[in-house]
Every structure is written in C-alpha cells, then in structure tokens.
Write a protein that holds these residues in place. Structure first.
Motif, PDB file in Angstrom:
ATOM      1  N   ILE A   1      -0.164   5.897   0.076  1.00 46.29           N
ATOM      2  CA  ILE A   1      -0.757   5.041   0.745  1.00 46.29           C
ATOM      3  C   ILE A   1      -2.235   4.820   0.178  1.00 46.29           C
ATOM      4  CG2 ILE A   1      -1.689   4.308   2.791  1.00 46.29           C
ATOM      5  CD1 ILE A   1       0.943   3.658   2.844  1.00 46.29           C
ATOM      6  N   GLU A   2      -2.935   6.048  -0.206  1.00 40.78           N
ATOM      7  CA  GLU A   2      -4.292   6.151  -0.535  1.00 40.78           C
ATOM      8  C   GLU A   2      -4.313   5.584  -2.017  1.00 40.78           C
ATOM      9  OE1 GLU A   2      -7.815   9.476  -1.154  1.00 40.78           O
ATOM     10  OE2 GLU A   2      -5.751  10.160  -0.608  1.00 40.78           O
ATOM     11  N   LYS A   3      -3.449   5.831  -2.755  1.00 35.53           N
ATOM     12  CA  LYS A   3      -3.351   5.159  -4.199  1.00 35.53           C
ATOM     13  C   LYS A   3      -3.422   3.810  -3.836  1.00 35.53           C
ATOM     14  CE  LYS A   3      -0.527   4.775  -8.329  1.00 35.53           C
ATOM     15  NZ  LYS A   3       0.745   5.063  -8.988  1.00 35.53           N
ATOM     16  N   LEU A   4      -2.496   3.150  -3.295  1.00 35.93           N
ATOM     17  CA  LEU A   4      -2.285   1.775  -2.792  1.00 35.93           C
ATOM     18  C   LEU A   4      -3.534   1.120  -2.611  1.00 35.93           C
ATOM     19  CD1 LEU A   4       1.040   1.353  -1.284  1.00 35.93           C
ATOM     20  CD2 LEU A   4       0.484   0.748  -3.399  1.00 35.93           C
ATOM     21  N   ALA A   5      -4.229   1.800  -1.835  1.00 33.56           N
ATOM     22  CA  ALA A   5      -5.415   1.244  -1.104  1.00 33.56           C
ATOM     23  C   ALA A   5      -6.546   1.285  -1.977  1.00 33.56           C
ATOM     24  CB  ALA A   5      -5.968   2.168   0.134  1.00 33.56           C
ATOM     25  N   HIS A   6      -6.740   2.143  -3.019  1.00 33.77           N
ATOM     26  CA  HIS A   6      -7.819   2.229  -3.899  1.00 33.77           C
ATOM     27  C   HIS A   6      -7.390   1.856  -5.462  1.00 33.77           C
ATOM     28  CE1 HIS A   6      -8.848   5.200  -0.656  1.00 33.77           C
ATOM     29  NE2 HIS A   6     -10.034   4.788  -1.093  1.00 33.77           N
ATOM     30  N   THR A   7      -6.123   1.178  -5.552  1.00 36.71           N
ATOM     31  CA  THR A   7      -5.917   0.410  -6.901  1.00 36.71           C
ATOM     32  C   THR A   7      -6.243  -0.930  -6.554  1.00 36.71           C
ATOM     33  OG1 THR A   7      -4.077   2.101  -7.191  1.00 36.71           O
ATOM     34  CG2 THR A   7      -3.929  -0.018  -8.372  1.00 36.71           C
ATOM     35  N   GLU A   8      -7.206  -1.676  -7.445  1.00 36.01           N
ATOM     36  CA  GLU A   8      -7.810  -2.830  -7.639  1.00 36.01           C
ATOM     37  C   GLU A   8      -6.375  -3.672  -8.263  1.00 36.01           C
ATOM     38  OE1 GLU A   8     -11.134  -5.651  -9.334  1.00 36.01           O
ATOM     39  OE2 GLU A   8     -11.645  -3.783  -8.422  1.00 36.01           O
ATOM     40  N   TYR A   9      -6.109  -4.732  -7.694  1.00 32.64           N
ATOM     41  CA  TYR A   9      -4.614  -5.319  -8.341  1.00 32.64           C
ATOM     42  C   TYR A   9      -5.196  -6.859  -8.568  1.00 32.64           C
ATOM     43  CZ  TYR A   9       0.031  -6.621  -8.664  1.00 32.64           C
ATOM     44  OH  TYR A   9       1.193  -7.183  -9.568  1.00 32.64           O
ATOM     45  N   LEU A  10      -5.789  -7.592  -7.751  1.00 33.37           N
ATOM     46  CA  LEU A  10      -5.776  -8.942  -8.127  1.00 33.37           C
ATOM     47  C   LEU A  10      -7.015  -9.480  -7.435  1.00 33.37           C
ATOM     48  CD1 LEU A  10      -4.248 -11.512  -9.316  1.00 33.37           C
ATOM     49  CD2 LEU A  10      -3.044 -11.906  -7.115  1.00 33.37           C
ATOM     50  N   TRP A  11      -7.938 -10.193  -8.327  1.00 30.22           N
ATOM     51  CA  TRP A  11      -9.182 -10.835  -7.716  1.00 30.22           C
ATOM     52  C   TRP A  11     -10.035  -9.945  -6.544  1.00 30.22           C
ATOM     53  CZ3 TRP A  11      -5.504 -15.487  -6.019  1.00 30.22           C
ATOM     54  CH2 TRP A  11      -5.201 -16.039  -7.198  1.00 30.22           C
ATOM     55  N   GLY A  12     -10.046  -8.649  -6.888  1.00 31.33           N
ATOM     56  CA  GLY A  12     -10.677  -7.550  -6.149  1.00 31.33           C
ATOM     57  C   GLY A  12      -9.996  -6.974  -5.094  1.00 31.33           C
ATOM     58  N   PHE A  13      -8.841  -7.615  -4.790  1.00 29.33           N
ATOM     59  CA  PHE A  13      -8.064  -6.957  -3.676  1.00 29.33           C
ATOM     60  C   PHE A  13      -7.336  -5.977  -4.093  1.00 29.33           C
ATOM     61  CE2 PHE A  13      -8.474 -11.567  -2.431  1.00 29.33           C
ATOM     62  CZ  PHE A  13      -9.170 -11.457  -1.127  1.00 29.33           C
ATOM     63  N   SER A  14      -6.841  -4.903  -3.374  1.00 26.17           N
ATOM     64  CA  SER A  14      -6.054  -3.718  -3.549  1.00 26.17           C
ATOM     65  C   SER A  14      -4.721  -3.887  -3.761  1.00 26.17           C
ATOM     66  CB  SER A  14      -6.502  -2.675  -2.340  1.00 26.17           C
ATOM     67  OG  SER A  14      -5.666  -3.076  -1.310  1.00 26.17           O
ATOM     68  N   ALA A  15      -3.911  -3.109  -4.298  1.00 22.15           N
ATOM     69  CA  ALA A  15      -2.513  -3.417  -4.371  1.00 22.15           C
ATOM     70  C   ALA A  15      -1.997  -3.368  -3.039  1.00 22.15           C
ATOM     71  CB  ALA A  15      -1.969  -2.065  -5.196  1.00 22.15           C
ATOM     72  N   ALA A  16      -2.571  -2.443  -2.060  1.00 25.72           N
ATOM     73  CA  ALA A  16      -1.888  -2.504  -0.788  1.00 25.72           C
ATOM     74  C   ALA A  16      -2.041  -3.810   0.017  1.00 25.72           C
ATOM     75  CB  ALA A  16      -2.627  -1.514  -0.056  1.00 25.72           C
ATOM     76  N   THR A  17      -3.321  -4.365  -0.250  1.00 30.01           N
ATOM     77  CA  THR A  17      -3.467  -5.617   0.490  1.00 30.01           C
ATOM     78  C   THR A  17      -2.487  -6.920  -0.108  1.00 30.01           C
ATOM     79  OG1 THR A  17      -5.896  -5.223   0.832  1.00 30.01           O
ATOM     80  CG2 THR A  17      -5.406  -7.705   0.975  1.00 30.01           C
TER      81      THR A  17
END
Length: 738
Positions: A219-235
């Motif tokens: 969960i921590e990795k998902l929260a801190h991985t920037e994925y798209l347009w500045g949003f995290s992978a979790a978001t």
C-alpha cells in the motif's frame, strides 16, 4: 460440528448446481425446478450462517481475534509464479454472508408465488426464471467470498449477464428488451474501467489477491508511486475501481439504467436492486478500501471523489422519486439515493457506517420491492375479477387508457383489501424514512452523524459539511415520497375498479414479507452507537472495524449525535406528514398536487438526464456509427470491391492467355508429338518376319560386340559405324548389279 469456515466454497456452488440441473434436466417440470432453486439457496444460507456462527464464536476461532480463512487453487502460470484463484472468509465476508443468502432465500420463496399467481396464468418461462436467478445468486455469492480481484471480476460479469437476461426476461415487450440492453451497455462502461484498474494494480504489485495487495509495504508503494498527471498509482487504481462501482451501484452519472430495469419481474427488482447486484459496487469499494485510503482517510483524493458523487446522488435521486407514479420506479430511485448514502459514507471514511446501511437497506428495500410486487399482483387479480364481473369495468372510471397495474394513480384503498401487504409495507416505508427505532434510522443516522462529526472537525467549507447537508435534505425527500406512496397506494378510496377488486397475495408471497419485516424492526440492534451505554452497542463495529489491520487501517466508532438524530427525525416526520396530507384522499382522475409547483416536470422527467444523453452521447454514437457505416460501404467496401473486380478481370485475361499458350499448347504439342512419333515409328512395323529377324540379329551382334570389346562403349560405337558403312556399301553394290 462441521468446520463451516472450510466449506465456504460450497456457498456459491449450490446455486450453480441448481442452475445446471434446471437447464439440463428439470426444465419441463416447473415445480421441481423452483424447488431445486429454493433448496440450493437454502443450503447456501445454512452454510453461510454456520460460517458466521464460527466467526462469532469465542476466541480463538472468532470474535475480535477472528483470523481470515483462505482456500486457493493454482489457476494460471505467470512466469516464475502461478496465479491462484480462491475463496476466503474474513469479518467483512462473514457480515455479507449473514445478509446475501438469507435475503436471496426470501426472494426465491416469494418468486414461487409471484411467477404462478392465483387466478392468473403461470409464466411460460417459469423454470428458466429460476435457473437465471440461481446463476445470479451464484455470481453474487462468489463475489462476496472471492479472495482476489480476478475471481471477483468473473463473478461481477456473471451478475452483469444475468441482469441482462432477467431485466429483459419478458423480451417480447420492446420496453423490456430496450431496458436490458440499456443496463448491459451502461454497466459495461464501468466494467471496462474496473478492468483497467485491475491491470494497473497487477502491473504495480504483481498480484490481485487481496491479502497481498493490502500488506502495508505494498500500500505504501502504491501511495508513493507517481503514475499519471501527478496522481499516485493508488489514486488512479482507486478511481478506476470506483468507476466500476458507479456503473454497478447506479451512481451518477451511470444511474440511468436502474429505473428502466423495473421492466423485469418484481423478484428481479428485489434481487438485483436491493440485496445483491447494486450492493456489489458498494461492497467492491469497501473491500478495496486500503487502496482508496493509501494516502490516509482524510488526505485521499480518491475518497474525496467518492464522497462527492455519493452525496450528490443521494439528494439527486431522492428528488426524482417524488414525481414518479410507477410504484417500482419510486423504489428504484430510492435505491439509487440510498446507495448514494453508502458511497458517501465510504468517501468520508465511514467504512462501518456504510456496511451497516448496506445490510439494513438490503432487508427493508427487499421488503418494499417484494411488497410492491404483491400490490401489482393484487391489482392484476383485481383487474381480472373486474373484467370478468363487469365486462371491462375499468373503462367506466376516470382512466380509460390501457390498464397499468404499476401506476399508483390507479390504486388507493388497498390497506383494507391487502392487510398483510400493507402492514409489512408500512414497516419498510418507516425504516426507509428513518423513523426510530427501525433499522433504517440507526444506519442512516450513523452516516449523517459521521459526516457531522467530520464537519465539526474541519469546518463549514469541507466535504463532510456538504455531505451532511445533502444527506439531511435527502432524508426529507425520502420520507415525503414514501408518505406519498403510502397515500396513493393504501389510503383513501380505490381510484380504479382493479383496486376495488384487489385480493391479498398468497402465503408464499406474504410470509417472506413478514420475515423481512421482523428483521427490519430489529436489525438496527447490531450496531447501536456505543455512547448510548448499552452492553451490545457497537457490535458490528467491533466485528468488522479492524478487518484491514494488515494495511494499518482502522476506523473509529461514530457516537450517537442527538442533534443530527433530532434534525433528521423531524424532517422525516415532516416529509411523511406532508405526503399523508396531500395524498391520503386523492380522488380518481385528480392530477398530482405537486404538478402545480414549478420544477415538477423537471423532476418528473428525471432532470432530463436521459434526454441529455440521447441528444449527446447516444446521438454522437449513432452519428459516428452511421458515418462509419457509410465510410465502410463507400470507401472500404468500394476499395475492396474495385480491387476485387480489377483482380477478377486481370485473372480472366491472364487465365485466357496462359490457358491458350501454356496449358493448351502443352497438351496440343504433346498430342502432335505422339502423332508424329507414331507415324515415324509405324514404318518399322512391316509385318515381314525377315525384317524382324534382321533387327534381332543386329541386336545380338551389337550385344555380342559389346562383350567382345570388353564393355567399352567407344570401341562398340566404332564397330557399329564400320558395320553401318559395310552394310551401306553392300546395299549400294546390290542396287548397282541388279
């Protein structure tokens, strides 16, 4: 005593076996088919409550220290690892297993009477109906017990297929056929986005199993991985998953399919739109809550979107319900609104409040839908008696239009004619309106209290404040449209001959109503606020509040708020009172009293959302499909056909040229060669023995000479030349001396 926790795989298996038996073997026997379906869901219910009993047993098997049980089998090789499909039981699963199979059982029993009503014809597709609802129950139960997103998605799609089949069950009606297509296509929009969310999670974590995704480090990795347009992978993953929930749980803007879905048989309305399918979206968000709250319950951008859409939907749908005349469509918009409450609670971090309302709503909304079906059957029977006794008596009243048993304007006075249906319907209506002490009051007010508590912490300009305001207003409209419905259906005098001749439904329909009414009365006790000082207060919170401990996600109990309860109760009583005053004695043929108010037609036409979609998305899709069709016919087909014609012409010319010169030339040349060789060689066929003897003699001489020269072809050739010259000389000499 059997270990029910390790029999969890049987819960969805029983309805699946019933579906197979009905389809392949018992379909011609209607009663046997329905019996098999009811028995199968009954077995699922027994196993489910056995599981719940073990989960609630004293430590170390259950209670607060209840440890999840998981059963998995290898399914798909994925390189160095193998993806497994399995089932599990944790506290959230056990809570859902308390509700889903039992409500399904009540609906199945009710359906036996509904599909074969007294005085009316048995539905010709009676067995098929029970096969479909068995498969649907299998899908929902599999979704509840799945330990990974892939199995959940498979079950999710099984429900989507069954909803299409059941909504369009009476497919000979164009409205039912269109409603089925509308539901299928609308929910597919959310399903595609949900699948993309699953792919994102798998790409980031390498797994789709809940226990692995919910580990704190993942969960921590998902929260801190920037994925798209500045949003995290979790978001991003959470929003894609929520899109699936918006479609399945009919939240704005993908809510449009659910009211039209009332075209299916009423047990379908109860099954899909109360206890199972629409609840699946809320369950999905609740099940994946750690992904939504990866950056914290208060700082989550995904939860902000969830709460905003849920709060708006709760108010939006409740306003539409006040202007609908179809008894089931009122309940359909009510369902959308109540699901909005649940989604709003999840967006505010009220995980337990959302599940609490999910459980209570399933019972009282199933009660209301089944009650509406009982009213419809009663009206149809009344219409049958009126037609038989008065030769079309309904034409003598103020409604000469074709009879519609769902139209509340045709009803009235059914309280005395259908007393069992009335009293149970009254219980469900008061629960939905949020009247204390019924279950709906406790669960709805816990959501509002949770929002109010957040508002007190964050101030006026906050999502909790807006959510509390929207939910409180929706509570008034909810009470009003239920008061309106009670007045139009049960109070006053009959406004149609069918209502005057209506009959109470059989016991197979009324007994499930009574059972559900009892649960509606007492179910609120499972999660009374702990600050009331009762020994069993907060029971549900204690049971499921720590289900996500592995993700370090815990939820605080919401205390009872007398201000919130007082405001919502006052609004509920005001709404019921206004509905009673306006509709308790509405005469036949009278218009809706609300029709004089500005904005009535706006609400009656459902905020014109369907019209907007038809003018935009549907029209655009139709225009694109028309343009694509014309482009296909003119350009694609034209190009292909032109090339084809050119190729065919070239092929014909080449065929003629090649056939004449090569094929026929070779055949004719071979023929001429054979004829010429025959003409030349037949000259040696003289028929004279001495000529043949000469050939033999020459052959012997050649072979003998070959042997004499030791097998040398060169000497042999020289000898033949000499002999030929000698023979030619002898021939010439003989001619000269003749």
């Amino acid at each position: 005593m059997p270990d029910f926790l390790h029999l969890v795989y049987l819960v969805p298996l029983f309805p699946l076996l019933a579906f197979a038996l009905i389809v392949f073997f018992t379909n011609p026997n209607k009663q046997l088919s329905s019996t098999i379906a009811i028995a199968a869901i009954g077995l699922s219910w027994l196993v489910s409550w056995g599981i719940l009993g073990q989960a609630l047993a004293p430590d170390p098997v259950g209670g607060k220290d209840f440890k999840p049980v998981s059963l998995a089998i290898p399914f798909l090789p994925t390189g160095a690892t193998t993806f497994s499909l399995g089932v599990m039981v944790d506290a959230l699963t056990a809570a859902m297993l308390f509700m889903v199979p039992f409500v399904c059982l009540m609906i199945f029993i009710y359906a036996r009477g509904y599909m074969n009503p007294p005085d009316l014809h048995t539905d010709p597709r009676y067995s098929r109906f029970f096969a479909y609802i068995s498969l649907f129950a299998c899908g929902m139960l599999a979704l509840v017990v799945a330990d990974n997103l892939l199995l959940l998605f498979i079950a999710w799609e099984i429900m989507g297929l069954c909803s299409y089949l059941l909504i369009g069950f009476w497919y000979e009606k164009p409205s039912a056929m269109n409603a089925a297509k509308k539901a299928f296509l609308t929910t597919r929009v959310g399903d595609v986005l949900l699948f993309l969310g699953m792919l994102l999670l798998y790409g980031q974590t390498g797994t789709l199993t809940f226990a692995d995704i919910f580990k704190a480090n993942v969960i921590e990795k998902l929260a801190h991985t920037e994925y798209l347009w500045g949003f995290s992978a979790a978001t991003v993953a959470a929003l894609l998953i929520f899109a699936g929930a918006i479609g399945k749980s009919a939240q704005f803007p993908l809510h449009v399919w659910l009211p039209d879905a009332m075209e299916g048989p009423t047990p379908v309305s109860a099954l899909i739109h109360a206890a199972t399918m629409v609840a699946a979206g809320v369950y999905l968000v609740a099940r994946t809550m750690p992904v939504f709250a990866a950056s914290g319950l208060e700082g989550s951008q995904a939860l902000l979107v969830v709460g905003a859409i849920g709060g708006f939907t709760a108010l939006f749908a409740s306003t539409i319900a006040v202007a609908q005349n179809d008894i089931k469509r009122v309940l359909a918009y009510s369902t959308i609104s109540q699901l909005g409450y649940m989604v709003m609670a999840l967006g505010l971090g009220g995980f337990v409040a959302a599940i609490f309302h999910l459980l209570t709503h399933a019972f009282f909304k199933a009660l209301l839908f089944l009650g509406s079906g009982s009213v419809i059957i009663g009206m149809e029977r009344g219409h049958h008696f009126a037609e038989a006794g008065h030769g079309g008596g309904h034409q003598a009243d103020a409604h000469p239009a074709p009879f519609d048993p769902n139209d509340m304007m045709n009803m009235g006075g059914l309280m005395s004619r259908m007393p069992h249906t009335f009293w149970t319907y009254l219980v469900g209506s008061l629960a939905l309106a949020g009247i204390i002490p019924l279950a709906g009051f406790w669960s709805k007010d816990e959501i509002l209290a949770h929002a109010f508590e957040g508002f007190m912490k964050e101030g006026v300009i906050s999502l909790p404040f807006v959510a509390w305001g929207l939910g409180t207003l929706a509570a008034f409209f909810t009470a009003f449209y239920m008061g309106r419905q009670l007045g139009l259906v049960f109070w006053g005098q009959p406004r149609h001959a069918a209502a005057d001749k209506a009959k109470e439904s059989p016991a197979t329909m009324t007994v499930p109503l009574m059972v559900l009414a009892v649960f509606t009365l007492v179910l609120g006790l499972i999660n009374l606020p702990p600050n009331l000082g009762l020994s069993f207060g907060g029971f549900l919170h204690d049971f499921i509040g720590e289900v996500f401990q592995a993700a370090h996600l815990e939820f605080e109990a919401t205390p009872f708020n007398f201000i919130v309860a007082g405001i919502s109760t006052a609004l509920a009583l005001a709404g019921l009172g206004a509905g009673w005053m306006l509709y308790r004695n509405l005469p036949a043929g009278a218009p809706d009293p609300l029709a004089k108010l500005p904005g009535y037609h706006f609400l009656k036409n459902k905020w014109y959302v369907d019209e907007f979609y038809n003018k935009t998305f549907v029209a655009l899709t139709y225009a694109l499909s028309t343009l694509s069709g014309r482009f296909d016919r003119a350009v694609i087909d034209g190009t292909v056909n032109t090339i084809g014609e050119a190729g065919r012409a070239m092929a014909m010319d080449l065929k003629d040229y090649f056939d004449t010169l090569v094929i026929e030339g070779a055949v004719n040349g071979a023929g001429r060669l054979s004829v010429g060789a025959g003409q030349y060689l037949r000259g040696i066929q003289t028929g004279r023995a001495q000529n043949y003897l000469l050939v033999v003699s020459l052959s012997v001489i050649v072979l003998g000479g070959y042997r004499l020269v030791g097998g040398s072809w060169e000497l042999m050739l020289f000898g033949l030349v000499v002999l030929s010259l000698v023979a030619f000389g002898a021939y010439v000499f003989s001619k000269a001396t003749r």
